[in-house]
Design a protein around this motif. Structure first.
Motif, PDB file in Angstrom:
ATOM      1  N   ASP A 199      36.826  83.138  -4.074  1.00 46.39           N
ATOM      2  CA  ASP A 199      37.709  84.302  -4.171  1.00 46.39           C
ATOM      3  C   ASP A 199      38.210  84.553  -5.594  1.00 46.39           C
ATOM      4  N   PRO A 226      38.223  80.874   0.020  1.00 43.08           N
ATOM      5  CA  PRO A 226      39.194  80.170  -0.826  1.00 43.08           C
ATOM      6  C   PRO A 226      38.542  79.030  -1.603  1.00 43.08           C
ATOM      7  N   PRO A 290      39.632  78.396   7.761  1.00 45.35           N
ATOM      8  CA  PRO A 290      40.968  78.379   7.154  1.00 45.35           C
ATOM      9  C   PRO A 290      41.070  79.452   6.077  1.00 45.35           C
ATOM     10  N   THR A 291      42.250  80.043   5.948  1.00 41.60           N
ATOM     11  CA  THR A 291      42.390  81.130   4.964  1.00 41.60           C
ATOM     12  C   THR A 291      43.043  80.641   3.674  1.00 41.60           C
ATOM     13  N   SER A 292      43.565  79.404   3.699  1.00 43.19           N
ATOM     14  CA  SER A 292      44.187  78.929   2.461  1.00 43.19           C
ATOM     15  C   SER A 292      43.263  77.927   1.775  1.00 43.19           C
ATOM     16  N   PRO A 293      43.470  77.702   0.484  1.00 49.34           N
ATOM     17  CA  PRO A 293      42.589  76.783  -0.249  1.00 49.34           C
ATOM     18  C   PRO A 293      42.691  75.360   0.299  1.00 49.34           C
ATOM     19  N   TRP A 294      41.663  74.601   0.114  1.00 49.09           N
ATOM     20  CA  TRP A 294      41.654  73.193   0.505  1.00 49.09           C
ATOM     21  C   TRP A 294      42.087  72.387  -0.706  1.00 49.09           C
TER      22      TRP A 294
END
Ligand code: GLU
Length: 298
Positions: A199, A226, A290-294
């Motif tokens: 992204d 992400p 998942p929509t948030s970074p790892w």
């Protein structure tokens, strides 16, 4: 539909790159489509040994691509034709600005332009300034004349996104076509209909969609995913520690362990063998990602 994986051979892959690669593979395979490999090797930091290392590391976690491996460095004529086409349409101008001059020129605060957008300095040069620049011996870059068009994108993962197009570079002063130009020409020429990438490239996407529009061609569907972050909250990088496949193997992990680690980070089931990846692809639901970074915990 056709997907693509378009790395720059400027380093060994780290877990962040591999996780995005796995996603590009899953999007393509879950839709029963091909995945094209394209090396974006127009960058000065390219090193010869990284081509093979990247191909090898992709295979080491069970991933495959289809057909020949493309290299942008072998396709320069295609990009140059497209640049000539835009020139003929009167859509370009020469720019002699240095990086510093661009950094110091401010973009109006209410502007929709992306960070680092070019504020159009060389578009307004007098004839006298142009001839002085010509005499300076510095090679100008070529920019696209845009009108700050607002472009809407419906991103598969991120939803609606809107951004404005600046006068971005089409060809650098050293005559190298720019990333945005080459990526669009290739995505069109290779029949790419699905782009899965980090992204961090979202802000450049309006520029690319604008070019597709100018060429009268259909942009692909975008899925921006992400990135992987280090514990410090920054984008994962090699300096963060043991982040390449070789590093992890040296710590005693197997390649299958690494794949499973990436799968779990995506909320996907682990596999007992590389063959089982096909089952994961079969059941793959992008909307459940998942929509948030790892955040990678070393
Ligand atoms: N070559 C770019 C990179 O390695 C990816 C560009 C793209 O996927 O459009 O970050």
């Amino acid at each position: 539909m056709t997907g693509r994986w378009a790395p720059s051979p400027t380093g060994e892959f780290h877990l962040g790159n591999l996780r995005t690669a796995l996603l590009a593979w899953l999007f393509a395979r879950s839709a029963n489509t091909e995945l094209v490999w394209r090396f974006e090797d127009l960058d000065g930091a390219v090193r010869n040994d990284f081509y093979d290392l990247q191909l090898r590391d992709f295979r080491r976690i069970g991933l495959t691509w289809d057909g020949q491996v493309f290299r942008q460095s072998e396709r320069l004529n295609l990009y140059r034709e497209a640049i000539e086409d835009l020139k003929r349409q009167g859509l370009t101008y020469r720019c002699w600005c240095t990086r510093r001059e661009i950094r110091e020129a401010t973009v109006a605060p209410h502007s929709h332009l992306p960070e680092g957008a070019y504020p159009g300095i060389c578009r307004r040069l007098t004839a006298k300034a142009i001839s002085e620049n010509e005499r300076s011996g510095r090679n100008p870059a070529l920019r696209l004349m845009s009108e700050g068009q607002l472009i809407q994108i419906e991103d598969h993962q991120l939803g609606d996104f809107e951004g404005a197009v600046d006068d971005f570079v089409l060809c650098r002063g050293d005559l190298t076509p720019s990333y945005n130009l080459a990526a669009v020409i290739d995505d069109h020429d290779m029949g790419i209909t699905q782009v899965v990438r980090g992204d961090d490239l979202l802000p450049s996407t309006p520029r690319q969609v604008h070019l597709f529009n100018l060429f009268g061609t259909q942009p692909p569907r975008y899925a921006h995913v992400p990135l992987v972050l280090s514990e410090s909250g920054n984008r994962l990088a090699k300096r963060d520690g043991a982040v390449t496949i070789d590093d992890r193997v040296a710590l005693g992990e197997s390649e299958l362990d690494i794949l499973n680690h990436l799968l779990s980070s995506l909320g996907l089931p682990k596999v007992g063998s590389f063959d089982e990846l096909n089952r994961v692809a079969h059941d793959f639901q992008p909307s459940a990602l998942p929509t948030s970074p790892w955040v990678f915990d070393l």
